[in-house]
Structure formats: C-alpha cells, structure tokens
Design an enzyme around this catalytic site. Structure first.
Site, PDB file in Angstrom:
ATOM      1  CG  ASP A   3     -91.166  56.038 -68.351  1.00 53.11           C
ATOM      2  OD1 ASP A   3     -91.120  57.023 -69.157  1.00 53.11           O
ATOM      3  OD2 ASP A   3     -90.479  55.045 -68.249  1.00 53.11           O
ATOM      4  N   GLY A  47     -85.253  57.720 -84.843  1.00 56.29           N
ATOM      5  CA  GLY A  47     -85.728  59.056 -85.129  1.00 56.29           C
ATOM      6  C   GLY A  47     -87.182  59.142 -86.040  1.00 56.29           C
ATOM      7  CB  SER A  48     -89.418  56.430 -87.057  1.00 54.31           C
ATOM      8  OG  SER A  48     -90.015  55.957 -85.933  1.00 54.31           O
ATOM      9  CG  ASN A  49     -91.981  58.538 -82.807  1.00 49.11           C
ATOM     10  OD1 ASN A  49     -93.350  58.720 -82.969  1.00 49.11           O
ATOM     11  ND2 ASN A  49     -91.446  57.241 -82.169  1.00 49.11           N
ATOM     12  CB  ILE A  78     -85.766  65.556 -68.132  1.00 51.84           C
ATOM     13  CG1 ILE A  78     -86.108  64.918 -69.330  1.00 51.84           C
ATOM     14  CG2 ILE A  78     -85.730  67.059 -68.192  1.00 51.84           C
ATOM     15  CD1 ILE A  78     -85.331  64.948 -70.724  1.00 51.84           C
ATOM     16  CG  HIS A 101     -93.343  54.631 -71.789  1.00 50.77           C
ATOM     17  ND1 HIS A 101     -91.789  54.623 -71.607  1.00 50.77           N
ATOM     18  CD2 HIS A 101     -93.648  53.320 -71.600  1.00 50.77           C
ATOM     19  CE1 HIS A 101     -91.423  53.433 -71.262  1.00 50.77           C
ATOM     20  NE2 HIS A 101     -92.622  52.644 -71.041  1.00 50.77           N
ATOM     21  CG  ASN A 120     -91.111  60.138 -72.740  1.00 49.82           C
ATOM     22  OD1 ASN A 120     -90.430  60.267 -73.623  1.00 49.82           O
ATOM     23  ND2 ASN A 120     -91.274  59.275 -71.965  1.00 49.82           N
TER      24      ASN A 120
HETATM   25  C1  GAR Z   1     -90.431  54.917 -79.602  1.00 45.68           C
HETATM   26  O1  GAR Z   1     -91.198  53.588 -79.935  1.00 45.68           O
HETATM   27  C2  GAR Z   1     -90.724  55.486 -78.081  1.00 45.68           C
HETATM   28  O2  GAR Z   1     -91.979  55.364 -77.690  1.00 45.68           O
HETATM   29  C3  GAR Z   1     -89.476  54.895 -77.782  1.00 45.68           C
HETATM   30  O3  GAR Z   1     -88.493  54.741 -78.280  1.00 45.68           O
HETATM   31  C4  GAR Z   1     -88.887  54.760 -79.506  1.00 45.68           C
HETATM   32  C5  GAR Z   1     -87.995  55.614 -80.537  1.00 45.68           C
HETATM   33  O4  GAR Z   1     -88.340  55.123 -81.814  1.00 45.68           O
HETATM   34  N1  GAR Z   1     -89.546  55.626 -76.247  1.00 45.68           N
HETATM   35  C6  GAR Z   1     -89.057  55.340 -74.985  1.00 45.68           C
HETATM   36  O5  GAR Z   1     -89.076  53.737 -74.986  1.00 45.68           O
HETATM   37  C7  GAR Z   1     -88.862  56.168 -73.966  1.00 45.68           C
HETATM   38  N2  GAR Z   1     -88.917  55.446 -72.649  1.00 45.68           N
HETATM   39  P1  GAR Z   1     -87.881  56.268 -82.975  1.00 45.68           P
HETATM   40  O6  GAR Z   1     -86.488  56.859 -82.604  1.00 45.68           O
HETATM   41  O7  GAR Z   1     -87.895  55.598 -84.278  1.00 45.68           O
HETATM   42  O8  GAR Z   1     -88.819  57.570 -82.911  1.00 45.68           O
END
Ligand code: GAR
Length: 191
Positions: free
Chosen positions: A147, A16-18, A90, A106, A104
C-alpha cells in the site's frame, strides 16, 4: 481507423463485487477487455459470481504466481493488472517487469490504515477505533511495499461516531463502485 483494445487482468481473493462492477463497466462496446480473472483461492465467491460473463479464470499457488504468471500476462498482451480485493503480496519479479502497470484499490485514505494485514474489515475496524472523521478509498500503483505505491486517485466519505462497521463498509464500497472502473479507464488512456 482501427480502435485499439486495451487488455486488463483482474486479480481477486474474495467476494469479487469490484471485479463484477469492472466487468460490467467494460462491456462489449468499450475499448477495454477483461481478458482474465485470476486469484489464489478456488473457493472465493468471485469465481461463482462471474460465471455468467464467460471470462477466462485462473487459480494459482504461490510458486505459479511467482514464476509462471508472467507468461500468462505476456501471452495476453496485457496493458494493466488490476488488484480488486487481492490479498497476496505481488512478487518483485512482476513489479520490476511491469512498472506502473499494476494498480490496487485500498479501502482507506492511504497512507493511513495500510500495510500488511490491513484489508477489508480490518481496515474499517481500525478506522472506527482511531476515531478519525473521514475515510475513503485509494487507488495506487503497486510497489514492493504494501500500500505504499504512488496514489492515482482518492475519494473520501465521512465517519460519524455512531457509524457501525457495516455502515463504514457500505460507504466505502459505494465509493469503490462509483470510481474504480472510471479511474482504470482514465489511467489506461495515459499509458
Ligand atoms: C474491497 O473493499 C477492497 O478495497 C479491499 O477488499 C475489498 C474486496 O471486496 N481491498 C483491500 O483491503 C486490499 N488491501 P470485493 O471482493 O467485494 O471486491
């Protein structure tokens, strides 16, 4: 004149950092509100991480996601659903009902290194093994194929032969933090 508040739902499966970065970006003074953070894994760190922000959360199973989640989206008058590290596909029912309203992020320069099973470090390992000279992030609309929806934004970073997995991960995550919230804001202003 009354400002319209745009409402977004964030979906996440992991750390969940994003999600946290997006919540911080859209603080009380912005005209975007994160109305809900939802996901498939109750033990995911994202739910611990966002406790201080007092945002509503929801954990669902596959059936709920497919059949009942639509009600939650509608009840919240949601303008956009944002996948921020969300790993489930989804359901078609959601994609059909909210065309161009699900995006999304990626962690590669799509169309390379996307598809089923390509998430997080799996993507970065494939990037290193393929010896490409650059990688990056793609923010795209979600369609019925993993994707493959239209790309809204990409940013790139270099890959050096000596770069480890941790280095690539850090470079990509730094691009995500720099660009994702702003791209969401700009996209919201157009829909
Ligand atoms: C992120 O790097 C995002 O781009 C990736 O998961 C990570 C989640 O990090 N998403 C995918 O790979 C989707 N195919 P986070 O939980 O720290 O935000």
């Amino acid at each position: 004149m009354k400002t319209t508040i745009k409402k977004i739902i964030l979906l996440a499966s992991g750390s969940g950092s994003n999600v946290e970065n997006i919540i911080k970006y859209f603080d009380k003074s912005s005209n975007v509100e994160v109305v809900l953070v939802a996901g498939n894994n109750k033990n995911a760190y994202v739910f611990e991480r966002i406790k201080p922000y007092n945002i509503e959360t929801l954990v669902f199973d596959k059936l709920y996601f497919k059949e009942k989640f639509i009600n939650i989206i509608d009840q919240n008058n949601t303008d956009l659903i944002v996948l921020a590290g969300f790993l489930w596909k989804i359901p078609e029912s959601l994609i059909e009902r909210y065309p161009n309203k699900i995006i999304n992020i990626h962690p590669s320069l799509l169309p390379r290194f996307g598809g089923k099973g390509m998430y997080g470090n799996n993507v970065h390992k494939a990037v290193i093994n393929s010896k490409v000279k650059k990688t990056g992030i793609s923010i795209h609309l979600v369609n019925n194929e993993y994707d493959e929806g239209n790309i809204i934004f990409q940013a790139e970073t270099s890959v050096h032969p000596e770069d480890t997995l941790a280095v690539i991960e850090r470079k990509v995550q730094s691009l995500e933090k720099e660009h994702f919230p702003r791209v969401i804001k700009e996209y919201l202003s157009k829909i």
